[in-house]
Enzyme design. Structure first.
Site, short mmCIF file in Angstrom:
data_model
loop_
_atom_site.label_atom_id
_atom_site.label_comp_id
_atom_site.label_asym_id
_atom_site.label_seq_id
_atom_site.Cartn_x
_atom_site.Cartn_y
_atom_site.Cartn_z
N LYS A 140 0.84 -1.20 0.00
CA LYS A 140 0.00 0.00 0.00
C LYS A 140 0.87 1.26 0.00
CE LYS A 140 -3.57 2.13 2.76
NZ LYS A 140 -3.96 2.18 4.17
N LYS A 145 5.00 11.09 14.66
CA LYS A 145 4.01 12.06 15.15
C LYS A 145 3.04 11.41 16.12
CE LYS A 145 2.67 13.38 11.09
NZ LYS A 145 1.96 13.98 9.99
N THR A 176 1.95 12.58 -0.32
CA THR A 176 3.25 12.89 -0.93
C THR A 176 3.66 11.75 -1.85
OG1 THR A 176 3.87 14.06 1.10
CG2 THR A 176 5.65 13.48 -0.43
N HIS A 178 4.35 3.74 6.22
CA HIS A 178 3.59 4.97 6.46
C HIS A 178 4.49 6.17 6.18
CE1 HIS A 178 1.52 8.06 8.98
NE2 HIS A 178 2.72 8.27 9.49
N PHE A 179 3.92 7.23 5.58
CA PHE A 179 4.66 8.48 5.32
C PHE A 179 4.32 9.42 6.45
CE2 PHE A 179 5.75 12.52 3.61
CZ PHE A 179 6.76 12.28 2.69
N ASP A 180 5.31 9.78 7.28
CA ASP A 180 5.04 10.57 8.48
C ASP A 180 5.19 12.07 8.24
OD1 ASP A 180 4.18 9.84 11.20
OD2 ASP A 180 5.91 11.00 11.88
N LYS A 237 -8.61 12.76 0.40
CA LYS A 237 -7.48 12.77 1.34
C LYS A 237 -6.86 14.16 1.39
CE LYS A 237 -6.01 8.10 1.63
NZ LYS A 237 -4.91 7.18 1.77
N PRO A 238 -6.60 14.71 2.58
CA PRO A 238 -6.10 16.09 2.67
C PRO A 238 -4.70 16.27 2.09
CG PRO A 238 -6.54 15.18 4.88
CD PRO A 238 -6.89 14.11 3.89
N VAL A 239 -3.79 15.32 2.31
CA VAL A 239 -2.43 15.45 1.76
C VAL A 239 -1.82 14.08 1.49
CG1 VAL A 239 -1.60 15.85 4.11
CG2 VAL A 239 -0.06 16.28 2.24
N ARG A 247 -1.80 18.71 -1.99
CA ARG A 247 -2.67 19.21 -0.91
C ARG A 247 -4.03 19.59 -1.46
NH1 ARG A 247 0.17 19.91 3.72
NH2 ARG A 247 2.38 19.69 3.27
N HIS A 278 2.64 6.08 -2.46
CA HIS A 278 3.67 7.11 -2.33
C HIS A 278 4.81 7.07 -3.35
CE1 HIS A 278 1.91 8.59 1.39
NE2 HIS A 278 1.87 7.35 1.84
P1 PAX Z 1 -1.36 5.62 7.08
O1 PAX Z 1 -2.60 5.12 6.38
O2 PAX Z 1 -1.41 6.67 8.12
O3 PAX Z 1 -0.55 4.37 7.66
P2 PAX Z 1 -0.22 6.80 4.69
O4 PAX Z 1 1.22 7.05 4.47
O5 PAX Z 1 -0.94 6.02 3.63
O6 PAX Z 1 -0.27 6.07 6.03
P3 PAX Z 1 -3.07 0.12 8.25
O7 PAX Z 1 -3.01 -1.37 8.44
O8 PAX Z 1 -3.07 0.53 6.82
O9 PAX Z 1 -4.09 0.82 9.08
N1 PAX Z 1 1.90 2.38 10.80
C1 PAX Z 1 1.97 3.62 11.25
N2 PAX Z 1 1.20 4.71 11.07
C2 PAX Z 1 1.56 5.84 11.70
N3 PAX Z 1 2.69 5.96 12.50
C3 PAX Z 1 3.46 4.89 12.69
N4 PAX Z 1 4.54 5.00 13.46
C4 PAX Z 1 3.12 3.68 12.07
N5 PAX Z 1 3.71 2.46 12.08
C5 PAX Z 1 2.94 1.68 11.30
C6 PAX Z 1 -0.28 3.22 6.88
C7 PAX Z 1 -0.08 2.03 7.80
O10 PAX Z 1 1.12 2.21 8.58
C8 PAX Z 1 0.87 1.80 9.91
C9 PAX Z 1 -0.56 2.28 10.14
O11 PAX Z 1 -1.15 1.60 11.23
C10 PAX Z 1 -1.23 1.91 8.81
O12 PAX Z 1 -1.65 0.57 8.82
O13 PAX Z 1 -0.96 10.97 7.82
C11 PAX Z 1 -2.15 10.68 7.14
C12 PAX Z 1 -1.83 10.24 5.71
O14 PAX Z 1 -1.37 11.40 5.01
C13 PAX Z 1 -0.14 11.13 4.37
C14 PAX Z 1 0.44 9.95 5.07
C15 PAX Z 1 -0.72 9.20 5.66
O15 PAX Z 1 -1.10 8.13 4.83
P4 PAX Z 1 -0.91 11.69 9.22
O16 PAX Z 1 -1.03 13.13 8.97
O17 PAX Z 1 -2.03 11.08 10.01
O18 PAX Z 1 0.44 11.32 9.74
N6 PAX Z 1 0.80 12.25 4.38
C16 PAX Z 1 0.89 13.07 5.45
C17 PAX Z 1 1.64 12.43 3.28
O19 PAX Z 1 1.59 11.64 2.30
N7 PAX Z 1 2.50 13.48 3.28
C18 PAX Z 1 2.62 14.33 4.33
O20 PAX Z 1 3.46 15.29 4.28
C19 PAX Z 1 1.79 14.11 5.46
C20 PAX Z 1 1.91 15.00 6.64
#
Ligand code: PAX
Length: 123
Positions: free
Chosen positions: A7, A65, A44, A118-120, A40-42, A84, A12
């Site tokens: 995913k 975070k 990357t 995950h992208f933090d 989705k708000p943001v 964004r 990403h």
């Molecule tokens: P996610 O959906 O938050 O997490 P994203 O990159 O797609 O990620 P599942 O089984 O899918 O629920 N995981 C973690 N999440 C957060 N923190 C830690 N340490 C962690 N370790 C493991 C994807 C999976 O990673 C697991 C988590 O349980 C999920 O498992 O970000 C919201 C979204 O915005 C993007 C990145 C996030 O989506 P926010 O603001 O809540 O941190 N995003 C955000 C981005 O792409 N670019 C940016 O600059 C920011 C700020």
């Protein structure tokens, strides 16, 4: 069902694009994130070869975070595009601002194969 690591790649990674146009985010959000139910708000996108991103799991450990300790910050700057959601944009017409940047990125890694999940953020 796709794994968390798959995913991450789907949401990403876009290694083959070096210059993006102003419609990049709207196209990518449609094709890659298949937004259902809300905009989705943001998000990357990372324009670097996959190994450059995978190796971040072995670089500087930082606190995430959400307080977890499995985040890592890239030691070098990466070519990224931030998408964004524009103010006033309402589902299903998700309208994104495209911004190309060069920043260090922070990702969360899981221990099984030490993969990005995950992208933090970026700094
Ligand atoms: P996610 O959906 O938050 O997490 P994203 O990159 O797609 O990620 P599942 O089984 O899918 O629920 N995981 C973690 N999440 C957060 N923190 C830690 N340490 C962690 N370790 C493991 C994807 C999976 O990673 C697991 C988590 O349980 C999920 O498992 O970000 C919201 C979204 O915005 C993007 C990145 C996030 O989506 P926010 O603001 O809540 O941190 N995003 C955000 C981005 O792409 N670019 C940016 O600059 C920011 C700020």
């Amino acid at each position: 069902k796709e794994s968390q690591a798959e995913k991450f790649l789907q949401q990403h990674m876009d290694p083959d694009t070096s210059t993006v146009t102003s419609s990049y985010c709207n196209e990518m959000m449609k094709h890659r994130n298949r937004t259902v139910g809300f905009c989705k708000p943001v998000i990357t996108f990372i324009h670097q070869p996959l190994p450059d991103v995978q190796v971040i799991c072995f670089q500087g450990n930082v606190r995430c975070k959400n307080g977890q300790s499995n985040c890592h910050q890239s030691s070098s700057k990466m070519r990224i595009t931030d998408c964004r959601l524009k103010k006033g944009s309402k589902y299903p017409k998700c309208d994104y601002k495209t911004q190309q940047l060069q920043k260090s990125i922070i990702v969360a890694c899981e221990c099984v194969q030490y993969e990005t999940v995950h992208f933090d953020g970026s700094v």
